[in-house]
Design a protein around this motif. Structure first.
Motif, short mmCIF file in Angstrom:
data_model
loop_
_atom_site.label_atom_id
_atom_site.label_comp_id
_atom_site.label_asym_id
_atom_site.label_seq_id
_atom_site.Cartn_x
_atom_site.Cartn_y
_atom_site.Cartn_z
N ARG A 25 -1.76 3.09 -12.19
CA ARG A 25 -2.80 1.93 -11.12
C ARG A 25 -4.31 1.27 -11.94
O ARG A 25 -4.45 0.50 -10.87
CB ARG A 25 -2.61 2.18 -9.90
CG ARG A 25 -1.09 2.60 -9.97
CD ARG A 25 -0.95 3.27 -8.06
NE ARG A 25 0.58 3.54 -8.75
CZ ARG A 25 1.61 4.43 -8.51
NH1 ARG A 25 1.49 5.55 -9.69
NH2 ARG A 25 2.31 4.73 -8.54
N ASP A 31 -9.96 7.30 -4.81
CA ASP A 31 -9.16 5.26 -4.47
C ASP A 31 -7.76 5.95 -4.60
O ASP A 31 -6.87 4.94 -3.52
CB ASP A 31 -9.31 4.33 -5.50
CG ASP A 31 -10.75 4.13 -5.48
OD1 ASP A 31 -11.49 4.21 -4.55
OD2 ASP A 31 -11.24 3.08 -6.01
N TYR A 32 -7.49 6.54 -5.51
CA TYR A 32 -5.46 6.51 -5.31
C TYR A 32 -5.23 7.67 -4.52
O TYR A 32 -4.42 6.88 -3.35
CB TYR A 32 -5.18 7.43 -6.94
CG TYR A 32 -3.23 7.43 -6.51
CD1 TYR A 32 -2.32 6.30 -6.72
CD2 TYR A 32 -3.13 8.96 -5.84
CE1 TYR A 32 -0.92 6.66 -6.93
CE2 TYR A 32 -1.92 8.45 -5.87
CZ TYR A 32 -0.49 8.23 -6.20
OH TYR A 32 0.52 8.16 -6.94
N GLY A 35 -5.54 6.15 -1.47
CA GLY A 35 -4.39 4.49 -0.59
C GLY A 35 -3.64 5.09 -0.54
O GLY A 35 -2.90 4.57 0.58
N THR A 36 -2.87 6.35 -1.03
CA THR A 36 -1.99 7.03 -0.78
C THR A 36 -1.75 7.18 1.04
O THR A 36 -1.27 7.20 1.45
CB THR A 36 -1.52 8.26 -1.35
OG1 THR A 36 -1.58 8.06 -2.89
CG2 THR A 36 -0.20 8.92 -0.79
N ILE A 38 -3.94 6.28 3.38
CA ILE A 38 -3.83 4.70 4.41
C ILE A 38 -2.36 4.01 4.75
O ILE A 38 -2.07 4.28 5.18
CB ILE A 38 -4.38 3.99 4.01
CG1 ILE A 38 -5.63 4.23 4.15
CG2 ILE A 38 -4.62 2.80 3.96
CD1 ILE A 38 -7.35 3.59 3.48
N ARG A 39 -1.59 4.56 3.24
CA ARG A 39 -0.22 4.18 3.48
C ARG A 39 0.57 5.54 4.75
O ARG A 39 1.32 4.32 4.91
CB ARG A 39 0.23 3.82 2.37
CG ARG A 39 1.52 3.55 2.28
CD ARG A 39 2.31 3.18 -0.15
NE ARG A 39 2.51 4.59 -0.30
CZ ARG A 39 1.34 4.47 -1.08
NH1 ARG A 39 0.46 3.45 -2.06
NH2 ARG A 39 1.34 6.14 -2.07
N ASP A 40 0.61 5.96 3.98
CA ASP A 40 1.12 7.32 5.02
C ASP A 40 1.07 6.82 6.68
O ASP A 40 1.83 6.81 6.73
CB ASP A 40 1.27 8.43 4.45
CG ASP A 40 1.94 9.37 5.25
OD1 ASP A 40 3.25 9.05 5.79
OD2 ASP A 40 1.39 10.86 5.47
N ASP A 41 -0.50 6.55 6.76
CA ASP A 41 -0.60 6.49 8.38
C ASP A 41 -0.38 5.63 8.51
O ASP A 41 0.47 5.05 9.87
CB ASP A 41 -1.79 7.00 8.30
CG ASP A 41 -2.73 6.35 9.42
OD1 ASP A 41 -2.31 7.39 10.48
OD2 ASP A 41 -3.51 5.50 10.33
N PHE A 42 -0.20 3.93 7.82
CA PHE A 42 0.69 3.00 8.35
C PHE A 42 2.35 3.31 8.16
O PHE A 42 2.41 2.49 9.45
CB PHE A 42 0.33 1.79 7.39
CG PHE A 42 1.43 0.65 7.59
CD1 PHE A 42 0.96 -0.42 8.86
CD2 PHE A 42 2.45 0.56 7.14
CE1 PHE A 42 1.47 -1.51 8.81
CE2 PHE A 42 2.75 -0.84 6.97
CZ PHE A 42 2.53 -1.63 8.16
N ASP A 43 2.86 3.73 7.48
CA ASP A 43 3.89 4.14 7.80
C ASP A 43 4.38 5.13 9.11
O ASP A 43 5.84 4.73 9.90
CB ASP A 43 4.70 4.57 6.47
CG ASP A 43 4.82 3.94 5.38
OD1 ASP A 43 4.54 3.16 5.01
OD2 ASP A 43 4.72 4.48 4.45
N GLU A 44 3.75 5.93 9.45
CA GLU A 44 3.73 6.58 10.44
C GLU A 44 3.74 5.69 12.28
O GLU A 44 4.45 5.60 12.49
CB GLU A 44 3.36 7.42 10.92
CG GLU A 44 3.45 8.48 9.58
CD GLU A 44 2.99 10.13 10.37
OE1 GLU A 44 1.57 10.52 10.88
OE2 GLU A 44 2.54 11.02 8.66
#
Length: 60
Positions: A25, A31-32, A35-36, A38-44
């Motif tokens: 990426r 950063d990876y 980002g992972t 943050i994405r997981d936190d958003f999904d929850e």
């Protein structure tokens, strides 16, 4: 929002996998991983919001 240092110990195999995923990426490992997370936190949080909305309005 400020930042804080998080230090963790991972095995070499996992670090190599993270490096490969990040490189695909064009990202640093840091950063990876961030980002992972943050994405997981958003999904929850999104799932919680969906469940609360369904309770309020009733499941469709």
């Amino acid at each position: 929002m400020g930042s804080t240092v998080l230090s963790l110990r991972i095995d070499g195999e996992l670090l190599e996998r993270l490096k490969r995923h990040a490189a695909k990426r064009g990202m640093s490992v840091q950063d990876y991983v961030v980002g992972t997370l943050i994405r997981d936190d958003f999904d929850e949080r999104f799932q919680s919001a969906v469940e609360e909305t369904e309770r309020f309005y009733g499941a469709a």
